[in-house]
Design an enzyme around this catalytic site. Structure first.
Site, PDB file in Angstrom:
ATOM      1  N   CYS A   1      61.798  70.523  39.201  1.00  0.00           N
ATOM      2  CA  CYS A   1      63.170  70.763  39.668  1.00  0.00           C
ATOM      3  C   CYS A   1      63.477  69.863  40.851  1.00  0.00           C
ATOM      4  O   CYS A   1      62.623  69.643  41.712  1.00  0.00           O
ATOM      5  CB  CYS A   1      63.324  72.204  40.130  1.00  0.00           C
ATOM      6  SG  CYS A   1      64.053  73.283  38.930  1.00  0.00           S
ATOM      7  N   HIS A   2      64.707  69.384  40.903  1.00  0.00           N
ATOM      8  CA  HIS A   2      65.143  68.616  42.069  1.00  0.00           C
ATOM      9  C   HIS A   2      65.325  69.573  43.240  1.00  0.00           C
ATOM     10  O   HIS A   2      65.876  70.663  43.058  1.00  0.00           O
ATOM     11  CB  HIS A   2      66.481  67.924  41.784  1.00  0.00           C
ATOM     12  CG  HIS A   2      66.377  66.842  40.765  1.00  0.00           C
ATOM     13  ND1 HIS A   2      66.448  67.095  39.411  1.00  0.00           N
ATOM     14  CD2 HIS A   2      66.193  65.516  40.892  1.00  0.00           C
ATOM     15  CE1 HIS A   2      66.313  65.958  38.754  1.00  0.00           C
ATOM     16  NE2 HIS A   2      66.155  64.981  39.619  1.00  0.00           N
TER      17      HIS A   2
ATOM     18  N   MET B   1      68.491  76.750  37.316  1.00  0.00           N
ATOM     19  CA  MET B   1      67.181  77.247  37.738  1.00  0.00           C
ATOM     20  C   MET B   1      67.288  78.031  39.041  1.00  0.00           C
ATOM     21  O   MET B   1      66.613  79.048  39.217  1.00  0.00           O
ATOM     22  CB  MET B   1      66.176  76.104  37.869  1.00  0.00           C
ATOM     23  CG  MET B   1      65.835  75.423  36.549  1.00  0.00           C
ATOM     24  SD  MET B   1      65.357  76.559  35.221  1.00  0.00           S
ATOM     25  CE  MET B   1      63.928  77.347  35.937  1.00  0.00           C
ATOM     26  N   GLU B   2      68.144  77.595  39.940  1.00  0.00           N
ATOM     27  CA  GLU B   2      68.323  78.315  41.202  1.00  0.00           C
ATOM     28  C   GLU B   2      68.879  79.717  40.941  1.00  0.00           C
ATOM     29  O   GLU B   2      68.408  80.696  41.538  1.00  0.00           O
ATOM     30  CB  GLU B   2      69.243  77.526  42.135  1.00  0.00           C
ATOM     31  CG  GLU B   2      68.598  76.308  42.748  1.00  0.00           C
ATOM     32  CD  GLU B   2      68.357  75.139  41.799  1.00  0.00           C
ATOM     33  OE1 GLU B   2      67.616  74.218  42.176  1.00  0.00           O
ATOM     34  OE2 GLU B   2      68.902  75.135  40.671  1.00  0.00           O
TER      35      GLU B   2
ATOM     36  N   ASP C   1      58.878  95.700  43.636  1.00  0.00           N
ATOM     37  CA  ASP C   1      57.951  95.830  44.750  1.00  0.00           C
ATOM     38  C   ASP C   1      58.314  97.004  45.652  1.00  0.00           C
ATOM     39  O   ASP C   1      57.441  97.775  46.066  1.00  0.00           O
ATOM     40  CB  ASP C   1      57.921  94.537  45.564  1.00  0.00           C
ATOM     41  CG  ASP C   1      57.009  94.642  46.778  1.00  0.00           C
ATOM     42  OD1 ASP C   1      55.817  94.986  46.589  1.00  0.00           O
ATOM     43  OD2 ASP C   1      57.476  94.391  47.899  1.00  0.00           O
TER      44      ASP C   1
END
Length: 156
Positions: free
Chosen positions: A76-77, A112-113, A127
């Site tokens: 990824c950039h 992707m972000e 969690d």
């Protein structure tokens, strides 16, 4: 055609040198199924635990993760996001719905972000609630929409 493989089969970062700078957005969604013993702690649209507000902390974690996507996904950039917004709520099935919207004006997109932001927010919910039950299921993470690149996408 795989864009992260060169003609000899080696991994590469996609060369965006010739791409046009455009405003790009992406929306990703993660859905988390919580068992009744966890949902019983729901108050005013959020879960309160000894660690604090589950949804508020998940929002912060998701935004932080989206900003670090280039460090987490090898090809990824690295991007400086213009904006990242995460919303969390319950759907009609009493599932937690996490939407992450990322935007940038750049030569490459932010799918992707958005996916990383939604995923890490979902993992944070897990969690923070696992002490109440391990029967928590992160059901899915998917791209909902993207705009501004070679082609737009919107899930029906």
């Amino acid at each position: 055609m795989l864009t992260h493989i060169d003609n000899t089969g080696n991994p590469i970062m996609v060369d965006v040198t010739e791409k046009q700078v455009t405003h790009r957005t992406a929306i990703a969604r993660s859905i988390v199924s919580l068992p009744e013993e966890v949902l019983a702690h729901l108050t005013d649209g959020d879960l309160q635990t000894k660690k604090g507000s589950v949804f508020q902390i998940a929002i912060i974690a998701g935004i932080m993760a989206a900003k670090k996507t280039g460090d987490l996904i090898p090809l990824c950039h690295p991007l400086g996001l213009d904006n990242c917004n995460i919303t969390i709520g319950l759907n009609a099935k009493q599932e937690v719905v996490i939407d992450c919207t990322a935007s940038i004006t750049a030569k490459t997109g932010v799918e992707m972000e958005a996916l990383v932001g939604a995923s890490i927010a979902a993992l944070t919910v897990y969690d923070m609630c696992k002490a109440m039950s391990h029967d928590i299921i992160i059901k899915e993470t998917k791209l909902i929409e993207k705009t501004g690149g070679k082609r737009d996408f919107k899930r029906a």
